[in-house]
Design an enzyme around this catalytic site. Structure first.
Site, PDB file in Angstrom:
ATOM      1  N   ASN A   7       0.855  -1.095  -0.108  1.00  0.00           N
ATOM      2  CA  ASN A   7      -0.005  -0.169  -0.120  1.00  0.00           C
ATOM      3  C   ASN A   7       1.132   1.145   0.126  1.00  0.00           C
ATOM      4  O   ASN A   7       1.543   1.534   1.135  1.00  0.00           O
ATOM      5  CB  ASN A   7      -0.992   0.003   1.365  1.00  0.00           C
ATOM      6  CG  ASN A   7      -1.649   1.301   1.428  1.00  0.00           C
ATOM      7  OD1 ASN A   7      -1.470   2.263   0.651  1.00  0.00           O
ATOM      8  ND2 ASN A   7      -2.853   0.976   2.323  1.00  0.00           N
ATOM      9  N   ARG A   9       0.545   4.486   0.289  1.00  0.00           N
ATOM     10  CA  ARG A   9       0.049   5.595   1.108  1.00  0.00           C
ATOM     11  C   ARG A   9       0.876   5.046   2.721  1.00  0.00           C
ATOM     12  O   ARG A   9       0.530   5.961   3.613  1.00  0.00           O
ATOM     13  CB  ARG A   9      -1.315   5.386   1.192  1.00  0.00           C
ATOM     14  CG  ARG A   9      -1.909   6.057  -0.056  1.00  0.00           C
ATOM     15  CD  ARG A   9      -3.245   6.397  -0.026  1.00  0.00           C
ATOM     16  NE  ARG A   9      -3.456   7.704   1.084  1.00  0.00           N
ATOM     17  CZ  ARG A   9      -4.451   8.301   1.039  1.00  0.00           C
ATOM     18  NH1 ARG A   9      -5.538   7.906   0.323  1.00  0.00           N
ATOM     19  NH2 ARG A   9      -4.346   9.495   1.747  1.00  0.00           N
ATOM     20  N   CYS A  10       1.358   3.868   2.731  1.00  0.00           N
ATOM     21  CA  CYS A  10       1.718   3.358   4.149  1.00  0.00           C
ATOM     22  C   CYS A  10       3.335   3.399   4.273  1.00  0.00           C
ATOM     23  O   CYS A  10       3.950   2.983   3.416  1.00  0.00           O
ATOM     24  CB  CYS A  10       1.115   1.982   4.586  1.00  0.00           C
ATOM     25  SG  CYS A  10       2.084   1.148   5.869  1.00  0.00           S
ATOM     26  N   SER A  11       3.633   4.217   5.187  1.00  0.00           N
ATOM     27  CA  SER A  11       5.191   4.223   5.288  1.00  0.00           C
ATOM     28  C   SER A  11       5.972   3.325   5.464  1.00  0.00           C
ATOM     29  O   SER A  11       7.027   2.806   4.801  1.00  0.00           O
ATOM     30  CB  SER A  11       5.506   5.301   6.500  1.00  0.00           C
ATOM     31  OG  SER A  11       5.133   4.888   7.665  1.00  0.00           O
TER      32      SER A  11
END
Length: 113
Positions: A7, A9-11
């Site tokens: 994903n 958007r996930c760091s």
């Protein structure tokens, strides 16, 4: 071949991807929010992780707290919840053959190389 369920958007997921890129080995990225795993795919991943389905759920995620928190769900219902609400799937998941890890911390990827 190494596969990462990712994903962007996930760091933590981005960190996992950078780790895999640095290995200089072929790999596949599956953006699981766009290409949601099927029931059998998710079941297979859970077996490779050697965990119970609930251990793959992000239980603090809004979709979980609003729809499932406090309910006594079967493993099948938990897997179906992750398919219907893929944001619930913990990330990143890195798979190498018959082995897989939830790469938190990123160094766990070394366990399956």
């Amino acid at each position: 071949m190494i596969t990462i369920l990712h994903n962007n958007r996930c760091s933590k997921s981005r960190e996992g991807l950078c780790f895999i890129e640095a290995l200089n080995q072929p790999f596949e990225i599956i953006n699981y929010l766009d290409k949601v795993p099927t029931y059998s795919e998710l079941e297979s991943i859970i077996k490779k992780l050697n965990i119970k389905p609930i251990e793959l759920v992000r239980i603090k995620e809004k979709d979980w707290t609003e729809n499932f928190k406090g309910k006594n769900l079967s493993d099948k219902e938990i897997i179906e919840a992750m398919i219907n609400f893929p944001k619930l799937i913990e990330r990143p998941i890195v798979i190498n053959g018959n082995k897989a890890v939830i790469a938190r911390p990123t160094e766990k990827i070394n366990d399956i190389l």
